[in-house]
Design a protein around this motif. Sequence first.
Motif, PDB file in Angstrom:
ATOM      1  N   PHE A  45      20.301 -38.537  -6.821  1.00 43.02           N
ATOM      2  CA  PHE A  45      21.164 -38.712  -5.379  1.00 43.02           C
ATOM      3  C   PHE A  45      20.398 -40.193  -4.780  1.00 43.02           C
ATOM      4  O   PHE A  45      21.285 -41.513  -4.229  1.00 43.02           O
ATOM      5  N   THR A  46      19.117 -40.710  -4.413  1.00 40.62           N
ATOM      6  CA  THR A  46      18.751 -41.621  -3.942  1.00 40.62           C
ATOM      7  C   THR A  46      19.053 -43.367  -5.562  1.00 40.62           C
ATOM      8  O   THR A  46      19.924 -43.680  -4.197  1.00 40.62           O
ATOM      9  N   ARG A  48      22.388 -42.761  -7.052  1.00 39.05           N
ATOM     10  CA  ARG A  48      23.175 -43.234  -6.413  1.00 39.05           C
ATOM     11  C   ARG A  48      23.361 -44.080  -5.759  1.00 39.05           C
ATOM     12  O   ARG A  48      24.394 -44.694  -5.090  1.00 39.05           O
ATOM     13  N   TYR A  49      23.013 -43.930  -4.333  1.00 35.89           N
ATOM     14  CA  TYR A  49      23.160 -43.750  -2.750  1.00 35.89           C
ATOM     15  C   TYR A  49      23.427 -45.767  -3.026  1.00 35.89           C
ATOM     16  O   TYR A  49      24.033 -46.347  -2.422  1.00 35.89           O
ATOM     17  N   PHE A  50      21.605 -46.233  -3.768  1.00 35.05           N
ATOM     18  CA  PHE A  50      21.229 -47.521  -3.814  1.00 35.05           C
ATOM     19  C   PHE A  50      22.368 -48.226  -4.874  1.00 35.05           C
ATOM     20  O   PHE A  50      23.493 -48.743  -4.631  1.00 35.05           O
ATOM     21  N   HIS A  52      25.778 -47.048  -6.152  1.00 37.16           N
ATOM     22  CA  HIS A  52      27.019 -47.410  -5.783  1.00 37.16           C
ATOM     23  C   HIS A  52      27.808 -47.614  -4.937  1.00 37.16           C
ATOM     24  O   HIS A  52      29.212 -48.606  -4.111  1.00 37.16           O
ATOM     25  N   TYR A  53      26.209 -47.870  -3.409  1.00 37.71           N
ATOM     26  CA  TYR A  53      26.635 -48.789  -2.012  1.00 37.71           C
ATOM     27  C   TYR A  53      26.983 -50.399  -2.800  1.00 37.71           C
ATOM     28  O   TYR A  53      27.394 -51.685  -2.000  1.00 37.71           O
ATOM     29  N   LYS A  74      19.080 -53.119  -1.621  1.00 39.29           N
ATOM     30  CA  LYS A  74      20.368 -52.540  -0.668  1.00 39.29           C
ATOM     31  C   LYS A  74      20.459 -54.133   0.542  1.00 39.29           C
ATOM     32  O   LYS A  74      19.653 -54.869   0.488  1.00 39.29           O
TER      33      LYS A  74
END
Lengths: 176, 729
Positions: A45-46, A48-50, A52-53, A74
């Motif tokens: 998840f970590t 993908r968080y960075f 993806h955004y 980010k």
Amino acid sequence: MGAPSDDRQQVNQASISYRQYSGEQDLPIVMHLVDNELSEPYSIFTYRYFLHYWPKLCFLAFSGDKPVGVVICKLDRHREQAMRGYVAMLVVDKLCRGKGVGSELVRKSIQAMIEGKCEEVALEAEVTNQGALKLYQGLGFIRDKRLHRYYLNGVDAYRLKLLLPLSEGQESAPTA
Amino acid sequence: MEDRIGVSKVVGGSHMQGGGASYVPITGLLERVRQDLPLGEMVHTDTFSLFEAMSAVELGNVKMDAAMSGSCKSVEELIQEGAAPVEGLTPAQTLLIMERLLVMEASWHNGAALAQTVFASLYMLRPDRLRDNSPLLHAYCEGVKATCIAVRWLVMHGAVAEEEDINCWVQGLPIPDMPVPLPDARCLPLLDQATQSAKGLAKGATAPEADVYKAIAAHLEFRRDLHGALLGLGLKSEGGVVGAVAHLTSAQARLQQVMGASPGLQQQQRSIADSQNGKDASGAASTQKEGQGCEAKQQQRQQQRQESAFDAPGFVENVNKYLLGPAPPRAAVVMSTEAAYAYLKSMLGHLQQATDVMHVRGYRALVQHIERFARLRAGVVARSAAHYLIAGKAWGPAMASATALRQATEAEGAAASGTPNNSSQPTPDNSKHRDQAASGDKDGSSANPAQDVPPPPWVLDRPIMSEACALPEAPGAAGPEADLFLDQIVIASSNWAQSMLLNSCRQRRRLRRGLDDWANIYQHALNADMSEEFVAFTKRAQWAWTPPKDEVEAMNEFYPGPLSTWVECQTAASEALHLLLGFELDLYQPSEYAMVYWYCSVLLGVQRITSQVMHSYRCPAGGASKASMALPAKPGKKGNKGRAATPPSPLPDASTARRQAGLIMDAVRTELLSSMCLGLVRLQLALKVAGIVPDPILTFNSQRERFDQRFAAFHTPPLVRPEPMGYGE
């Protein structure tokens, strides 16, 4: 990705190439590099968080076909004030250290952040990580704070910050 | 994607029941979903933030799931397998277990979890097993548990502990969680009895067993003294603190005895001797090899230490891993025996220094006490005690807790039989105070309810702050604006005191954040300085301050009112300390020293000037003399003009003289420090000119941005004084 095919292969700056993160197919490369080198555990998840955004703030370094470095960042508004960039992870393969790969990855990411109207860049680094501290201080970062026992292994961290000069547009914009 | 109604069709409808919940395997569903999603598409919500991402735990991943490491056996299984024998424990084994518990306790104070240290002992998890067969160890274990409760109580009510300082998680352990249990003295008679037994056994035995029993007795006495000291501190009264001092002095002596007979230290010395002998035999190692292997050796030593920490009877690493919660495991570092004793020795010394507060009278003395204590860089237990003792009404829970503890202690004292404490060797004067501290007043002198007991004179509250600003304590005497100002500075100073007693990293950050408080209070101070009632009060009290004639004068030029000057001085002191702490935390590069020292010299200069201004106003201390508080006489009867009030003669009382002397000392001290800082600036500039400390090559910004970044907090509105300095200056 396994071990380098020839441990004694000489790596020089000229043989290193850099490119931006291109998508999900690069995710296994990124995770492999980070999981092997950094002590802090990160879930999928970590990543993908960075990624993806802010895919455009992630850069990879290759020595030939072999991935040897990655930077993940980010950029968003910090506490409704300044646009702050954040360097989440920076990893360089042991064999390629000391050759400016890390500095170049960070430079590229900061340049991308400046294009995104970034006003300051921040990150954390272990107080014992002399290599990382030298790298960032060489780019103009200052040690803003010390965070006691920040990491799971009990080591303190420095929060490093780089204040960027305001562009003409940012200077003339009305304050919030 | 299948809709939810179709789930059972996709997965085959195989349900499992367990613990009242129904479990449905969804592997097949996820596989179908995965096939439907193109590369890069994800199921997510827009509110998925970094916090959620970092909080997510991959179950079964050893790096992230604390329950995945170590043995899966339960406590009962381990006991059945003989991991914690109770019959046939030798005195040497008992001593080893006691010492290991002490080391674990020290490790807990320094950041490791209770579940991974003290309660990694099966004896601590099941102490009742020891009652019949090992009464000495049973008493010690009960004492350790009681002390852990007392420390946890003190830390939580001391209000300066952060999560990185100490782990107060007790879920699943035999310690009540919430509400936080009050510490009590129930373990003390048990420890006394066990000490008597140990001493009796020592008399009846021959060396070396006699020495072991003496060491066991020393451990029990140390435990009693430590617990007694914590109880005394918790009472937050003069009697309690005096009792705590006596216990701490005794505990320090016992600790020396314990160290002298320490099996762990003896083992360490043998290991050092063995390794030196081994090194001599093989010849000097090559320098290069030693250099490269240094870090590896350190890691190896830490690993060995970690393993040896659990090799005493009854200790099982990770026995409580399932209690650690759904989070990545934090490394539980168990201290070495030597480091643990060093920590305990310094902790006792720091607690002693915290008790020096009982001699404090007045704000200046309190500030000096806090600053002196903060410089010790004490551990969280001592810092918690120090803040707990001085916290006033601004820390309501701390005051309420002290009241509750006094009530509970007095109730216990009334129920106790009054057995004298024979187990230790206190001086005659101290024993009375120690017993009072441990079990409450026995003579019933505390007949008044605890809530009627006024706080001790050193507590940071309205009386001490009114003395700081030479204001009357009684509300209304100097007007409503001054009253509001006084209320606000109680809060601000309380926050400052708390900041000073945090760990140094947090201290620096909190001092910076506290500048918002001071900025707010500066406005209150300006309002008070210009208020009619306050001006009238200063005239009555004969302050040597000429207030502005009118609003125009007050608005058109900066007019240093006494209250705003005091606030500016406090603000400058906070800013200077914030900067100086950066050196201790190694935040500055040599190329930055010049600008930091320069700004420090400016701030110290502001402190000097404001101290001199306050000295020139000659404010009577506290403004509390009855004469100065008297309102003007009422107008006289018909035919007589009203008799003007006769101002009191300015008597230079001792308090005022002390206050004036303190201001002069502050002015001299800050002038000296400011000069030193300027000298260091010149030194740095010389080093720069000589090329020894060159300016950094900056890629993305310039020295202006670096200056702005370092001192941004001093420029942030609404902070106006001290006047912020810009890069150009």
